[in-house]
Motif scaffolding. Structure first.
Motif, PDB file in Angstrom:
ATOM      1  N   GLN A  39     -36.271  11.052   3.329  1.00 51.14           N
ATOM      2  CA  GLN A  39     -34.851  10.765   3.515  1.00 51.14           C
ATOM      3  C   GLN A  39     -34.244  10.433   2.149  1.00 51.14           C
ATOM      4  N   ALA A  40     -33.928  11.483   1.400  1.00 51.44           N
ATOM      5  CA  ALA A  40     -33.510  11.324   0.010  1.00 51.44           C
ATOM      6  C   ALA A  40     -32.140  10.681  -0.136  1.00 51.44           C
ATOM      7  N   VAL A  41     -31.204  11.037   0.745  1.00 52.60           N
ATOM      8  CA  VAL A  41     -29.850  10.465   0.724  1.00 52.60           C
ATOM      9  C   VAL A  41     -29.457  10.167   2.162  1.00 52.60           C
ATOM     10  N   SER A  42     -28.879   8.989   2.389  1.00 53.24           N
ATOM     11  CA  SER A  42     -28.524   8.588   3.752  1.00 53.24           C
ATOM     12  C   SER A  42     -27.086   8.086   3.824  1.00 53.24           C
ATOM     13  N   ASN A  43     -26.262   8.765   4.608  1.00 50.55           N
ATOM     14  CA  ASN A  43     -24.907   8.308   4.953  1.00 50.55           C
ATOM     15  C   ASN A  43     -24.083   7.906   3.737  1.00 50.55           C
ATOM     16  N   LEU A  44     -24.058   8.784   2.757  1.00 52.56           N
ATOM     17  CA  LEU A  44     -23.339   8.509   1.514  1.00 52.56           C
ATOM     18  C   LEU A  44     -21.920   9.050   1.586  1.00 52.56           C
ATOM     19  N   SER A  45     -20.943   8.222   1.207  1.00 58.61           N
ATOM     20  CA  SER A  45     -19.543   8.635   1.204  1.00 58.61           C
ATOM     21  C   SER A  45     -18.851   8.131  -0.057  1.00 58.61           C
ATOM     22  N   TYR A  46     -18.097   9.007  -0.704  1.00 58.57           N
ATOM     23  CA  TYR A  46     -17.271   8.610  -1.839  1.00 58.57           C
ATOM     24  C   TYR A  46     -16.284   9.730  -2.124  1.00 58.57           C
ATOM     25  N   SER A  47     -15.332   9.498  -2.982  1.00 56.30           N
ATOM     26  CA  SER A  47     -14.403  10.548  -3.391  1.00 56.30           C
ATOM     27  C   SER A  47     -13.965  10.308  -4.826  1.00 56.30           C
ATOM     28  N   VAL A  48     -13.546  11.373  -5.480  1.00 58.27           N
ATOM     29  CA  VAL A  48     -13.128  11.310  -6.881  1.00 58.27           C
ATOM     30  C   VAL A  48     -11.864  12.140  -7.046  1.00 58.27           C
ATOM     31  N   ALA A  49     -10.900  11.587  -7.754  1.00 56.28           N
ATOM     32  CA  ALA A  49      -9.640  12.285  -8.008  1.00 56.28           C
ATOM     33  C   ALA A  49      -9.665  12.960  -9.376  1.00 56.28           C
ATOM     34  N   LEU A  50      -8.816  13.932  -9.571  1.00 54.77           N
ATOM     35  CA  LEU A  50      -8.689  14.589 -10.866  1.00 54.77           C
ATOM     36  C   LEU A  50      -8.288  13.578 -11.930  1.00 54.77           C
ATOM     37  N   GLY A  51      -8.879  13.704 -13.109  1.00 53.15           N
ATOM     38  CA  GLY A  51      -8.582  12.795 -14.201  1.00 53.15           C
ATOM     39  C   GLY A  51      -9.346  11.492 -14.159  1.00 53.15           C
ATOM     40  N   GLN A  52     -10.183  11.295 -13.120  1.00 53.80           N
ATOM     41  CA  GLN A  52     -10.944  10.067 -12.970  1.00 53.80           C
ATOM     42  C   GLN A  52     -12.437  10.320 -13.217  1.00 53.80           C
ATOM     43  N   THR A  53     -13.144   9.264 -13.609  1.00 52.88           N
ATOM     44  CA  THR A  53     -14.584   9.339 -13.829  1.00 52.88           C
ATOM     45  C   THR A  53     -15.286   8.346 -12.927  1.00 52.88           C
ATOM     46  N   LEU A  54     -16.228   8.846 -12.144  1.00 58.71           N
ATOM     47  CA  LEU A  54     -17.065   8.001 -11.299  1.00 58.71           C
ATOM     48  C   LEU A  54     -18.454   7.949 -11.904  1.00 58.71           C
ATOM     49  N   GLY A  55     -18.946   6.745 -12.172  1.00 57.49           N
ATOM     50  CA  GLY A  55     -20.302   6.573 -12.657  1.00 57.49           C
ATOM     51  C   GLY A  55     -21.228   6.265 -11.498  1.00 57.49           C
ATOM     52  N   ILE A  56     -22.340   6.999 -11.409  1.00 57.47           N
ATOM     53  CA  ILE A  56     -23.351   6.747 -10.378  1.00 57.47           C
ATOM     54  C   ILE A  56     -24.606   6.242 -11.072  1.00 57.47           C
ATOM     55  N   VAL A  57     -25.044   5.030 -10.725  1.00 56.85           N
ATOM     56  CA  VAL A  57     -26.188   4.415 -11.398  1.00 56.85           C
ATOM     57  C   VAL A  57     -27.257   4.045 -10.383  1.00 56.85           C
ATOM     58  N   GLY A  58     -28.465   3.865 -10.881  1.00 62.71           N
ATOM     59  CA  GLY A  58     -29.590   3.492 -10.030  1.00 62.71           C
ATOM     60  C   GLY A  58     -30.885   3.950 -10.659  1.00 62.71           C
ATOM     61  N   GLU A  59     -31.987   3.415 -10.156  1.00 64.48           N
ATOM     62  CA  GLU A  59     -33.292   3.811 -10.662  1.00 64.48           C
ATOM     63  C   GLU A  59     -33.610   5.256 -10.303  1.00 64.48           C
ATOM     64  N   SER A  60     -34.662   5.790 -10.922  1.00 60.87           N
ATOM     65  CA  SER A  60     -35.136   7.119 -10.556  1.00 60.87           C
ATOM     66  C   SER A  60     -35.526   7.128  -9.083  1.00 60.87           C
ATOM     67  N   GLY A  61     -35.129   8.188  -8.384  1.00 63.04           N
ATOM     68  CA  GLY A  61     -35.441   8.294  -6.967  1.00 63.04           C
ATOM     69  C   GLY A  61     -34.437   7.642  -6.045  1.00 63.04           C
ATOM     70  N   SER A  62     -33.314   7.166  -6.598  1.00 62.99           N
ATOM     71  CA  SER A  62     -32.324   6.498  -5.757  1.00 62.99           C
ATOM     72  C   SER A  62     -31.381   7.473  -5.059  1.00 62.99           C
ATOM     73  N   GLY A  63     -31.441   8.756  -5.417  1.00 62.08           N
ATOM     74  CA  GLY A  63     -30.608   9.758  -4.746  1.00 62.08           C
ATOM     75  C   GLY A  63     -29.429  10.248  -5.560  1.00 62.08           C
ATOM     76  N   LYS A  64     -29.335   9.848  -6.811  1.00 62.46           N
ATOM     77  CA  LYS A  64     -28.187  10.219  -7.636  1.00 62.46           C
ATOM     78  C   LYS A  64     -28.089  11.737  -7.821  1.00 62.46           C
ATOM     79  N   SER A  65     -29.158  12.325  -8.336  1.00 60.59           N
ATOM     80  CA  SER A  65     -29.139  13.759  -8.623  1.00 60.59           C
ATOM     81  C   SER A  65     -29.170  14.589  -7.345  1.00 60.59           C
ATOM     82  N   VAL A  66     -29.920  14.140  -6.342  1.00 63.40           N
ATOM     83  CA  VAL A  66     -30.009  14.892  -5.085  1.00 63.40           C
ATOM     84  C   VAL A  66     -28.635  15.034  -4.445  1.00 63.40           C
ATOM     85  N   SER A  67     -27.868  13.947  -4.426  1.00 68.86           N
ATOM     86  CA  SER A  67     -26.537  14.007  -3.817  1.00 68.86           C
ATOM     87  C   SER A  67     -25.602  14.917  -4.608  1.00 68.86           C
ATOM     88  N   SER A  68     -25.719  14.888  -5.927  1.00 61.24           N
ATOM     89  CA  SER A  68     -24.836  15.717  -6.752  1.00 61.24           C
ATOM     90  C   SER A  68     -25.221  17.183  -6.694  1.00 61.24           C
TER      91      SER A  68
END
Length: 367
Positions: A39-68
């Motif tokens: 279960q690599a990613v579970s019930n993840l929700s977020y949104s990003v607007a044009l001109g904005q930067t969202l930083g996603i942080v966490g240890e290796s294996g937290s689901g950052k790259s899988v979700s992207s």
């Protein structure tokens, strides 16, 4: 401002100061393996607007790259089980036909990969790879036009003598220059959404600063939305408008960058901050690591995934942390700051117990 909501359908309904360009809503990604379902990613929700930067942080294996990677449709549909919704510029990505996804990938949404040397083909010249990325989405462009565009982008990202370097192979570039080539490839079609997956990890600090400045300059020029995936909170402080902290495949804290770095309310976020060296402290001071290891995603715990490693679980009555998964709830400092924790007053715990250890010089300053 970037919006996030942990409830199904919440991200799509959330009001925003500007219309979100990317909306990830209740995303779940699972991978069948011989040992069971990851279960690599579970019930993840977020949104990003044009001109904005969202930083996603966490240890290796937290689901950052899988979700992207799910945003770009890079998972194999034959093995990955993806549910939820991902809309890019109003187009639903989950379940999208391969040919339509290919028309968006590199054009509407692009990705800068972590290892530029592995991402670039070693047998083809840099200019040929850039020109190919351009011609895929501009089939009517001539080879000369594509080459001219490749040289233009190499010059735009700060490659010296682009007219000659365009004919070099990837191994003839330094690590920083290769990363600039990857940025040029990501931006050659002027995408509205750019995902940068740890783009500065293998670079020295001077080149890191140059790459971050370049990304910020290009964002201002193209008004693109950026997702910055990293474990480096210094990069987040420099780049992000908002921060999403992930642990064990879930969002555990979200808020404006100033709030997350200045007033975190999730013990896992405290651990990430404690692991960063303090430039104001004594040179002999030690960093405070997070004890233990993340749980297996084959059998995630029923309660808070961070509970086995949390030093503050004794402040919650009974075995609530071990048995009940906390919801993403508003933090104590107002709307927009969300945290997944059972602590009744995490801000007080942070100020009284955590902050004196990681940044004692800030304890007496007004907050």
């Amino acid at each position: 401002m970037t919006q996030i909501d942990s409830t199904p359908g919440g991200a799509a309904r959330a009001a925003a100061d500007t219309e979100p360009y990317l909306v990830v809503d209740d995303l779940t990604v699972k991978f069948p393996t011989a040992d069971g379902l990851v279960q690599a990613v579970s019930n993840l929700s977020y949104s990003v607007a044009l001109g904005q930067t969202l930083g996603i942080v966490g240890e290796s294996g937290s689901g950052k790259s899988v979700s992207s990677m799910a945003v770009l449709g890079l998972h194999d549909a034959r093995t990955a089980r993806i549910t939820g919704s991902i809309t890019v510029g109003g187009t639903e990505v989950v379940g999208l036909r391969d040919e339509k996804m290919r028309s968006m990938r590199g054009n509407t949404v692009a990705m800068i990969f972590q290892d530029a040397l592995a991402a670039l083909h070693p047998f083809y010249r840099v200019g040929a790879q850039l020109a190919e990325a351009y011609k895929v989405h501009h089939p009517s462009a001539s080879k000369r036009d594509a080459r001219r565009r490749a040289i233009e982008m190499l010059d735009r990202v700060g490659i010296p003598e682009p007219q000659s370097r365009v004919d070099d192979f990837p191994h003839q570039f330094s690590g920083g220059m290769r990363q600039r080539v990857m940025i040029a490839m990501g931006l050659i079609n002027d995408p509205s959404l750019l995902i940068a997956d740890e783009p500065t990890t293998a670079l020295d600090v001077t080149v890191q600063a140059q790459i971050l400045d370049l990304l910020q300059d290009l964002q201002r020029e193209f008004n693109s939305a950026i997702i910055m995936i990293t474990h480096d909170l210094g990069v987040i402080a420099e780049m992000a408008d908002d921060v999403l902290v992930m642990y064990s495949g879930r969002a555990v804290e979200y808020g404006a960058c100033r709030e997350i770095l200045g007033h975190p309310e999730m013990p896992y976020t405290w651990g990430l901050l404690s692991s960063v060296p303090d430039v104001h402290s004594d040179t002999d001071a030690r960093m405070i690591p997070i004890p233990g290891t993340p749980p297996s995603l084959l059998n995630p715990p029923p309660g808070c995934a961070f509970e086995p490693r949390c030093a503050h679980k004794d402040k919650v009555a009974g075995d609530l942390c071990a048995t009940k998964l906390p919801d993403m709830r508003p933090g104590g400092r107002g709307e927009g700051h969300l945290k997944r924790c059972h602590l009744a007053d995490p801000d007080a715990v942070y100020k009284q117990e955590v902050l004196p250890e990681i940044a004692p010089q800030l304890v007496e300053e007004p907050r």
